[in-house]
Design a protein around this motif. Sequence first.
Motif, PDB file in Angstrom:
ATOM      1  N   ASP A 120       0.819  -1.266   0.036  1.00  0.00           N
ATOM      2  CA  ASP A 120      -0.065   0.023   0.111  1.00  0.00           C
ATOM      3  C   ASP A 120       0.984   1.464  -0.012  1.00  0.00           C
ATOM      4  O   ASP A 120       2.035   1.221   0.394  1.00  0.00           O
ATOM      5  CB  ASP A 120      -0.987   0.026   1.249  1.00  0.00           C
ATOM      6  N   ASP A 121       0.433   2.238  -0.398  1.00  0.00           N
ATOM      7  CA  ASP A 121       1.159   3.557  -0.435  1.00  0.00           C
ATOM      8  C   ASP A 121       0.872   4.415   0.551  1.00  0.00           C
ATOM      9  O   ASP A 121       1.555   5.416   0.732  1.00  0.00           O
ATOM     10  CB  ASP A 121       1.100   4.264  -1.710  1.00  0.00           C
ATOM     11  N   LYS A 122       0.183   4.096   1.551  1.00  0.00           N
ATOM     12  CA  LYS A 122      -0.297   4.963   2.835  1.00  0.00           C
ATOM     13  C   LYS A 122      -0.097   3.971   4.097  1.00  0.00           C
ATOM     14  O   LYS A 122       0.957   4.252   4.912  1.00  0.00           O
ATOM     15  CB  LYS A 122      -1.374   5.284   2.948  1.00  0.00           C
ATOM     16  N   ASN A 144       4.930   1.353  -0.206  1.00  0.00           N
ATOM     17  CA  ASN A 144       5.606   1.910  -1.518  1.00  0.00           C
ATOM     18  C   ASN A 144       5.516   3.348  -1.556  1.00  0.00           C
ATOM     19  O   ASN A 144       4.661   3.777  -0.922  1.00  0.00           O
ATOM     20  CB  ASN A 144       5.138   0.952  -2.694  1.00  0.00           C
ATOM     21  N   LYS A 145       6.158   3.892  -2.489  1.00  0.00           N
ATOM     22  CA  LYS A 145       6.068   5.015  -2.989  1.00  0.00           C
ATOM     23  C   LYS A 145       6.540   6.054  -1.632  1.00  0.00           C
ATOM     24  O   LYS A 145       6.068   7.281  -1.794  1.00  0.00           O
ATOM     25  CB  LYS A 145       5.021   5.587  -3.381  1.00  0.00           C
ATOM     26  N   ILE A 146       7.632   5.725  -0.960  1.00  0.00           N
ATOM     27  CA  ILE A 146       8.190   6.627   0.097  1.00  0.00           C
ATOM     28  C   ILE A 146       8.637   7.834  -0.629  1.00  0.00           C
ATOM     29  O   ILE A 146       8.993   8.883   0.164  1.00  0.00           O
ATOM     30  CB  ILE A 146       8.935   5.781   1.182  1.00  0.00           C
ATOM     31  N   ASP A 147       8.808   7.827  -1.776  1.00  0.00           N
ATOM     32  CA  ASP A 147       9.608   9.027  -2.476  1.00  0.00           C
ATOM     33  C   ASP A 147       8.622  10.192  -2.580  1.00  0.00           C
ATOM     34  O   ASP A 147       9.072  11.370  -3.007  1.00  0.00           O
ATOM     35  CB  ASP A 147      10.063   8.652  -3.780  1.00  0.00           C
ATOM     36  N   LYS A 148       7.183   9.752  -2.562  1.00  0.00           N
ATOM     37  CA  LYS A 148       6.125  10.547  -2.963  1.00  0.00           C
ATOM     38  C   LYS A 148       5.384  10.841  -1.583  1.00  0.00           C
ATOM     39  O   LYS A 148       4.705  11.867  -1.278  1.00  0.00           O
ATOM     40  CB  LYS A 148       5.053  10.157  -4.073  1.00  0.00           C
ATOM     41  N   LYS A 149       5.329   9.911  -0.588  1.00  0.00           N
ATOM     42  CA  LYS A 149       4.509   9.834   0.789  1.00  0.00           C
ATOM     43  C   LYS A 149       5.439   9.695   1.800  1.00  0.00           C
ATOM     44  O   LYS A 149       6.353   9.152   2.088  1.00  0.00           O
ATOM     45  CB  LYS A 149       3.254   8.696   0.662  1.00  0.00           C
ATOM     46  N   ASP A 150       4.839  10.561   3.140  1.00  0.00           N
ATOM     47  CA  ASP A 150       5.369   9.937   4.255  1.00  0.00           C
ATOM     48  C   ASP A 150       5.283   8.780   4.660  1.00  0.00           C
ATOM     49  O   ASP A 150       4.130   8.105   4.409  1.00  0.00           O
ATOM     50  CB  ASP A 150       4.726  10.982   5.312  1.00  0.00           C
ATOM     51  N   GLN A 151       6.202   8.289   5.532  1.00  0.00           N
ATOM     52  CA  GLN A 151       6.214   6.886   5.888  1.00  0.00           C
ATOM     53  C   GLN A 151       5.273   6.927   7.137  1.00  0.00           C
ATOM     54  O   GLN A 151       4.987   7.623   7.846  1.00  0.00           O
ATOM     55  CB  GLN A 151       7.700   6.648   6.689  1.00  0.00           C
TER      56      GLN A 151
END
Length: 190
Positions: A120-122, A144-151
């Motif tokens: 999931d990205d969140k 995933n997408k930790i380059d775009k979203k906060d961990q």
Amino acid sequence: VSFKTYKNKLIKIDREISKIINESFLINNKDGDFRICIAGKTNAGKSSLFNLLTGQDRAIVTNIHGTTRDIITAEMIIKDINVTLIDTAGLRRAKNIVEKKGIVKSFQEIEKSNVILFVDDKNPEAEAKKHLIKNNQAVLFIQNKIDKKDQSKNKDTIFISCKNNVGIKELFTELLTLIEKHRRSFLHIN
């Protein structure tokens, strides 16, 4: 008999033996096999992760929800264990009959797998609780997408960016640990 004729006969025999082995019921259903299912909602990066783990560009990746509608598998041998990696359709309420059938297959693959990589990205743990039928398999929660979203704050989450190839080595280390544990338990039983 010439060398060329002898060589061609050997090649033909090799192909026939390979065909028999590949179509063998026993080869395709060994107890030592290990199934890894990549699951999660649409556009979480499941197919991107599948491509990274296989080292091939096999699954179609787009920003359109519901791109993957059927399962995609890849066979590998890791630590002397046959590993099947499965990419699945995104889990969501779908209106399209084809996508609905793909989601049913996704749940079937989740049931059959030894390990679920829930992407999931969140918040993968919260999202997994909404979808997983039972939790007797090992589940690795992957944001995933930790380059775009906060961990997320979940300490049990593995943080990755498929786009930037971040965290993949850590994920693979976790998978190797689970495969080795499976291999040891399989060898101990037999």
